[in-house]
Design an enzyme around this catalytic site. Sequence first.
Site: not given
Ligand code: THU
Length: 130
Positions: A46-48, A57, A59, A90, A93
């Site tokens: 994940n890259v926020e 996310c 994925e 999620c 994804c």
């Molecule tokens: N996140 C994912 O990388 N994949 C998912 O399917 C669910 C959520 C990440 C997004 C965010 O950076 C962190 O989890 C918290 O929600």
Amino acid sequence: MTVQVNWPDLRAAAVEAAEYAYSPYSRLKVGVAALVDDGRVVIGCNVENASYGVGLCAECTMAGQLRLTGGGRLVAVACRSGDAELLMPCGRCRQIIYELGGPECLLDTPRGVLPMSEVLPDAFGPQDLP
Ligand code: THU
């Protein structure tokens, strides 16, 4: 070509991928690893973003790596936190995995390994487009 899924290796690759996460806001490192039908393994993290809603996310970045390294179809997917906890993709994804792996793509879930047809039942997909 039929590829064998090495689940312990795939899970370990997901945990390793989580190390690359950029998640200063949620502090949750997420890693995903996917076996492709040609035998390679693609990963994502994940890259926020300071604009929270545009974060990526794990994925999503895995989908980019899939396409950038030769394409193909996803056969099996494992998602883990940096602490090696199993995480479920999620909803968005799940749709991404469904697009790139189809209903038979396998996902590691708390209920065991399940096909995407059970993880995203009655999915909207390419078959619904004219
Ligand atoms: N996140 C994912 O990388 N994949 C998912 O399917 C669910 C959520 C990440 C997004 C965010 O950076 C962190 O989890 C918290 O929600």
